[in-house]
Each structure stands twice: as structure tokens, then as C-alpha cells.
Design an enzyme around this catalytic site. Structure first.
Site, PDB file in Angstrom:
ATOM      1  N   GLY A  49      23.759   9.813  51.556  1.00 21.19           N
ATOM      2  CA  GLY A  49      24.514   9.672  50.321  1.00 21.19           C
ATOM      3  C   GLY A  49      24.835  11.038  49.761  1.00 21.19           C
ATOM      4  O   GLY A  49      24.163  12.029  50.080  1.00 21.19           O
ATOM      5  N   GLN A  54      27.220  17.352  43.739  1.00 13.72           N
ATOM      6  CA  GLN A  54      26.508  18.066  44.800  1.00 13.72           C
ATOM      7  C   GLN A  54      27.422  18.947  45.636  1.00 13.72           C
ATOM      8  O   GLN A  54      26.952  19.753  46.436  1.00 13.72           O
ATOM      9  CB  GLN A  54      25.780  17.082  45.703  1.00 13.72           C
ATOM     10  CG  GLN A  54      24.620  16.391  45.016  1.00 13.72           C
ATOM     11  CD  GLN A  54      23.939  15.457  45.978  1.00 13.72           C
ATOM     12  OE1 GLN A  54      24.367  14.320  46.147  1.00 13.72           O
ATOM     13  NE2 GLN A  54      22.879  15.944  46.599  1.00 13.72           N
ATOM     14  N   CYS A  95      16.672  15.116  48.951  1.00 10.21           N
ATOM     15  CA  CYS A  95      17.955  15.352  48.299  1.00 10.21           C
ATOM     16  C   CYS A  95      18.603  16.570  48.940  1.00 10.21           C
ATOM     17  O   CYS A  95      17.949  17.597  49.113  1.00 10.21           O
ATOM     18  CB  CYS A  95      17.745  15.583  46.805  1.00 10.21           C
ATOM     19  SG  CYS A  95      19.281  15.887  45.901  1.00 10.21           S
ATOM     20  N   LEU A  96      19.888  16.447  49.264  1.00  8.55           N
ATOM     21  CA  LEU A  96      20.588  17.557  49.897  1.00  8.55           C
ATOM     22  C   LEU A  96      20.636  18.787  48.996  1.00  8.55           C
ATOM     23  O   LEU A  96      20.740  19.907  49.492  1.00  8.55           O
ATOM     24  CB  LEU A  96      22.002  17.131  50.298  1.00  8.55           C
ATOM     25  CG  LEU A  96      22.068  16.010  51.338  1.00  8.55           C
ATOM     26  CD1 LEU A  96      23.518  15.612  51.606  1.00  8.55           C
ATOM     27  CD2 LEU A  96      21.369  16.411  52.624  1.00  8.55           C
ATOM     28  N   HIS A 137      19.988   6.880  43.425  1.00  8.63           N
ATOM     29  CA  HIS A 137      19.773   8.327  43.546  1.00  8.63           C
ATOM     30  C   HIS A 137      21.085   9.077  43.293  1.00  8.63           C
ATOM     31  O   HIS A 137      21.128  10.040  42.517  1.00  8.63           O
ATOM     32  CB  HIS A 137      19.224   8.656  44.945  1.00  8.63           C
ATOM     33  CG  HIS A 137      19.032  10.120  45.185  1.00  8.63           C
ATOM     34  ND1 HIS A 137      17.788  10.702  45.165  1.00  8.63           N
ATOM     35  CD2 HIS A 137      19.913  11.114  45.457  1.00  8.63           C
ATOM     36  CE1 HIS A 137      17.925  12.010  45.420  1.00  8.63           C
ATOM     37  NE2 HIS A 137      19.210  12.266  45.596  1.00  8.63           N
ATOM     38  N   GLU A 138      22.156   8.648  43.957  1.00  6.57           N
ATOM     39  CA  GLU A 138      23.445   9.339  43.801  1.00  6.57           C
ATOM     40  C   GLU A 138      24.005   9.137  42.393  1.00  6.57           C
ATOM     41  O   GLU A 138      24.610  10.054  41.826  1.00  6.57           O
ATOM     42  CB  GLU A 138      24.446   8.883  44.864  1.00  6.57           C
ATOM     43  CG  GLU A 138      23.997   9.112  46.300  1.00  6.57           C
ATOM     44  CD  GLU A 138      23.477  10.521  46.597  1.00  6.57           C
ATOM     45  OE1 GLU A 138      23.890  11.498  45.921  1.00  6.57           O
ATOM     46  OE2 GLU A 138      22.644  10.660  47.505  1.00  6.57           O
ATOM     47  N   HIS A 141      22.804  11.664  40.025  1.00  5.48           N
ATOM     48  CA  HIS A 141      23.554  12.923  40.067  1.00  5.48           C
ATOM     49  C   HIS A 141      24.764  12.880  39.141  1.00  5.48           C
ATOM     50  O   HIS A 141      25.109  13.893  38.523  1.00  5.48           O
ATOM     51  CB  HIS A 141      24.016  13.240  41.498  1.00  5.48           C
ATOM     52  CG  HIS A 141      22.957  13.845  42.343  1.00  5.48           C
ATOM     53  ND1 HIS A 141      22.449  15.101  42.129  1.00  5.48           N
ATOM     54  CD2 HIS A 141      22.304  13.354  43.416  1.00  5.48           C
ATOM     55  CE1 HIS A 141      21.535  15.369  43.040  1.00  5.48           C
ATOM     56  NE2 HIS A 141      21.419  14.327  43.832  1.00  5.48           N
TER      57      HIS A 141
END
Length: 183
Positions: A49, A54, A95-96, A137-138, A141
Site C-alpha cells: 500500500g 508518502q 511502513c515504506l 494504515h494508508e 497517512h
């Protein structure tokens, strides 16, 4: 034909990660190109995701693919979570924007969203288990909420050195890019 978009990841503590993302207003070729580039960055980074902040964009876009199969790609534009239900389940998340850092995060098992597709078609869907976790999660953000905000005090302590290193690397990068150039 315009060049293909390419995005780099925004890494903690980049301020763009803390801003609430603005709604998308135009469902056009630029949006489609943005979403395609977000999928490219997500796959290149081995993610499941990715949210627009991000990659430095303060827009309400998230992409996901829980299985990696092309048929499971999903882009949600101007998404809002309208319901969360089921028991809260703890699961290790990465997380990226926090490379190499993983922490147990408690989230409701299910969520229901309202959003739009890349072409502006309304979407209303319910997700459960892993896919629900990715969406939540996304979505965090898009609201300026980060993995570090969801960590337990014990996980924050366990990852203190790694978090401090990310902050220092970010500051070093700013110093390098903002230093005056000699002629």
C-alpha cells in the site's frame, strides 16, 4: 507524449507526512498518471500500500494491492473511512516511510470506505483482515498519522535509535541540499 512520472519515497520525518491531505478535484489524465506512478513506486519498494503523502503529494489518494496480483490493484481517491468494526487485532506493521522499522499495531478487523475511482466513479466497499489493515494504515497517512504515532511506548523505546537515525539522515539531507554553492 509527456515523460512518465517517477516518485521517490518521503521518509520520516519529512513534514509532508504530517499534513492532512487535500481532496482531489480533477479526475483526469494527470490523476491517472499519478496513480500509475504510485503503483510503480509501491511495487519497486516491495510495498502492499502507498498513500500520496508518502511520495510528497498532499492529495487524498491511496493505492493498494494485498496479493500482488494485477486483478487486486485498487486505487481509492478522496477516501473516507465511514465505519470500523470487529475486534481490535494486533499485527506487526511496517511502513515504506519508516524503512526497517516494524511495530505491533492494534486496529479494528473491518472497515467500510466511501471513495472514488481514478475516473470519478463512486466506490463503497467493506474490507476485512489484512486488506482492512492496509486501508486503515494508508488512510492514516492521509490524516497525517504515522506508524510512530501508533506504536506502543515499548516499541517507541525499542526503535528509538532507528527513529533518531532517520531524523538525523533527514536533517543531513536538508543541509546538503540547502548549503550555498561555491562558484
Amino acid at each position: 507524449m509527456p515523460d512518465k512520472l517517477e516518485f521517490q519515497l518521503s521518509i520520516y520525518p519529512d513534514p509532508v507526512l504530517r499534513k492532512v491531505a487535500a481532496p482531489v478535484e480533477a479526475f483526469d489524465d494527470d490523476l491517472a498518471a499519478t496513480v500509475a506512478a504510485m503503483f510503480d513506486r509501491m511495487y519497486a519498494s516491495s510495498g502492499v500500500g502507498l498513500a500520496a503523502p508518502q511520495v510528497g503529494l498532499g492529495r487524498r489518494i491511496l493505492v493498494l494491492n494485498p496479493t500482488g496480483e494485477p486483478a487486486d490493484e485498487l486505487a481509492l481517491v478522496n477516501v473516507s473511512i465511514v465505519d470500523r468494526s470487529g475486534p481490535e487485532v494486533s499485527f506487526e506493521e511496517g511502513c515504506l516511510s519508516f524503512p526497517g522499522i516494524y511495530a505491533d499495531v492494534r486496529r479494528p478487523e473491518r472497515c467500510k470506505v466511501q471513495a472514488f475511482s481514478v475516473t470519478g466513479e463512486p466506490i463503497e466497499r467493506e474490507f476485512d483482515d489484512f486488506t482492512s489493515r492496509i486501508v486503515q494504515h494508508e488512510y492514516d497517512h492521509l490524516e497525517g498519522v504515522l506508524l510512530v504515532d501508533r506504536m506502543s511506548p515499548a516499541d517507541k523505546q525499542r526503535h528509538k535509535a532507528a527513529l533518531e537515525e532517520l531524523v538525523e539522515r533527514y536533517r543531513d539531507g536538508l543541509r546538503r541540499t540547502s548549503a550555498p554553492q561555491r562558484r
